[in-house]
Design an enzyme around this catalytic site. Structure first.
Site, PDB file in Angstrom:
ATOM      1  CD  GLU A 149      44.619  27.986  29.289  1.00 11.01           C
ATOM      2  OE1 GLU A 149      46.481  27.907  30.282  1.00 11.01           O
ATOM      3  OE2 GLU A 149      43.805  28.609  29.765  1.00 11.01           O
ATOM      4  CB  VAL A 153      43.723  33.027  28.859  1.00 13.60           C
ATOM      5  CG1 VAL A 153      42.559  34.511  27.839  1.00 13.60           C
ATOM      6  CG2 VAL A 153      42.586  32.033  29.505  1.00 13.60           C
ATOM      7  CB  SER A 203      44.820  37.800  35.150  1.00 15.67           C
ATOM      8  OG  SER A 203      45.410  36.853  33.651  1.00 15.67           O
ATOM      9  CE  LYS A 244      41.418  30.799  36.381  1.00 15.49           C
ATOM     10  NZ  LYS A 244      43.654  30.564  36.354  1.00 15.49           N
TER      11      LYS A 244
HETATM   12  N1  PSU Z   1      41.557  28.098  33.338  1.00 12.55           N
HETATM   13  C1  PSU Z   1      41.567  26.987  34.009  1.00 12.55           C
HETATM   14  N2  PSU Z   1      42.790  26.084  34.357  1.00 12.55           N
HETATM   15  C2  PSU Z   1      43.988  27.359  34.566  1.00 12.55           C
HETATM   16  C3  PSU Z   1      43.540  28.608  33.984  1.00 12.55           C
HETATM   17  C4  PSU Z   1      42.538  28.369  33.406  1.00 12.55           C
HETATM   18  O1  PSU Z   1      40.005  26.388  34.205  1.00 12.55           O
HETATM   19  O2  PSU Z   1      44.288  26.418  35.080  1.00 12.55           O
HETATM   20  C5  PSU Z   1      44.604  29.060  33.821  1.00 12.55           C
HETATM   21  C6  PSU Z   1      44.934  29.986  31.951  1.00 12.55           C
HETATM   22  O3  PSU Z   1      45.932  29.767  31.252  1.00 12.55           O
HETATM   23  C7  PSU Z   1      44.188  31.422  32.716  1.00 12.55           C
HETATM   24  C8  PSU Z   1      45.300  31.358  34.203  1.00 12.55           C
HETATM   25  O4  PSU Z   1      45.155  32.946  31.604  1.00 12.55           O
HETATM   26  O5  PSU Z   1      45.211  30.328  34.667  1.00 12.55           O
HETATM   27  C9  PSU Z   1      45.374  33.008  34.646  1.00 12.55           C
HETATM   28  O6  PSU Z   1      46.582  32.844  35.449  1.00 12.55           O
HETATM   29  P1  PSU Z   1      46.970  34.182  35.964  1.00 12.55           P
HETATM   30  O7  PSU Z   1      45.845  34.060  37.077  1.00 12.55           O
HETATM   31  O8  PSU Z   1      48.187  33.786  36.907  1.00 12.55           O
HETATM   32  O9  PSU Z   1      46.580  35.261  35.129  1.00 12.55           O
HETATM   33 MN    MN Z   2      48.347  37.338  38.577  1.00 13.14          MN
END
Ligand code: PSU
Ligand code: MN
Length: 311
Positions: free
Chosen positions: A31, A112, A146, A165
């Site tokens: 990604e 993702v 997410s 995370k």
């Molecule tokens: N994994 C990591 N670092 C990141 C991410 C994943 O080690 O920055 C990213 C991925 O792209 C994941 C996104 O889909 O963070 C999630 O963002 P949000 O919480 O806004 O959905």
């Molecule tokens: Mn969000």
């Protein structure tokens, strides 16, 4: 992605979204959000090269995914990655805003959720990342979940990640995966890993110790359900961080995010960025180590899934 072998297959669909596919089987999707927003900009290219090499040395071909001037691109070149890294602002595309960004001919980094969506369209069945997005803390007052979670229930791709995370509510995220019916399988672990830490008190649906056996299961399960799978691969022991120390940095980073007014899609990049600074690079090193380990396992998985039956 970065090395051009000349053997790739290109397919362009003009409607409804421009789609460019350059991928060779066995492929592993990677990604762009992780590279563009998850690590400091001056480290992005080096990480991209490392992931590229790691997937290749495990016997598969990397396919970096992103939106280049509105074109959904599977198997980005080094030049295309550079375009994203040089752009002053690159939006994060999840399943909700991908179409609008494509319509506007924008660049975008895929999370993702959209990396799964585009990998699925290109027939790629394995994807490596760091940690998936999930249920954010404090959902009693402020709901933030997410799009990665519903993508797992929707697109037939196995995502190799070190759980979700650690800045999220890990228990609530694990529960949401259960609700969505997403199979969570542990590679050499009985518990759901917590990104920078190997263990938790949360369960996985099945443990696999052997990559070849796991590859057979993943192939059958993707074909059986047409939905995604989360392959939970704990961070290598040598790179693991200590839970209590991590909690202190995380609390501080969240406090600052609140004061800075970060909300929605900006929360994750803000908190990860502050964690890297507060820990003097320790979380960044751990993050890179776990992504690399996930890329290795994803490469092995894709290669084994591609191998002729019985081998
Ligand atoms: N994994 C990591 N670092 C990141 C991410 C994943 O080690 O920055 C990213 C991925 O792209 C994941 C996104 O889909 O963070 C999630 O963002 P949000 O919480 O806004 O959905
Ligand atoms: Mn969000």
């Amino acid at each position: 992605m970065l090395a051009r072998s000349g053997l790739f297959f290109v397919l362009i669909t003009l409607s409804p979204m421009q789609f460019l596919r350059r991928s060779i089987a066995p492929a592993v999707a990677l990604e762009t959000t992780l590279l563009v927003h998850g690590v400091p900009r001056d480290q992005s290219l080096a990480l991209a090269h490392r992931l590229d090499e790691t997937v290749r040395s495990a016997g598969a071909h990397p396919a970096l995914i992103g939106l280049i001037q509105g074109v959904a691109t599977v198997g980005m070149t080094a030049q295309e990655l550079q375009l994203l890294l040089d752009a002053p602002e690159v939006p994060k595309a999840n399943t909700a805003n991908l179409g609008a960004l494509a319509h506007r001919k924008s660049h975008a980094a895929t999370t993702v959720s959209t990396t799964m969506e585009l990998a699925g369209l290109a027939g790629i069945r394995v994807f490596a990342t760091g940690g998936i997005g999930g249920v954010h803390k404090g959902y009693g007052e402020h709901l933030d979940i997410s799009a990665d979670l519903s993508a797992l229930a929707r697109y037939p791709v196995a995502v190799v990640a070190s759980g979700c995370k650690s800045i999220l509510d890990v228990a609530a995220t694990r529960e949401a995966l259960e609700t969505l019916g997403v199979p969570v399988i542990g590679y050499q672990t009985d518990t759901f890993p917590q990104f920078y830490c190997r263990q938790s008190d949360l369960h996985v649906d099945a443990r696999f110790d052997d990559a070849a056996d796991m590859a057979r299961f993943v192939s059958h399960e993707l074909a059986r359900t047409g939905r995604g799978i989360l392959v939970a691969n704990p961070i290598p022991s040598a790179d693991e961080l200590e839970v209590r120390q991590l909690a202190k940095w995380t609390d501080k980073a969240f406090g600052e995010a609140g004061k800075a007014g970060a909300s929605g899609r900006d929360v994750t990049p803000f908190v990860l960025g502050r964690l890297h600074e507060l820990s003097e690079g320790a979380t960044l090193r751990a993050n890179i180590a776990l992504v690399e380990s996930n890329a290795r396992l994803a490469g092995q998985l894709a290669a084994a899934m591609h191998a002729p039956r019985g081998s």
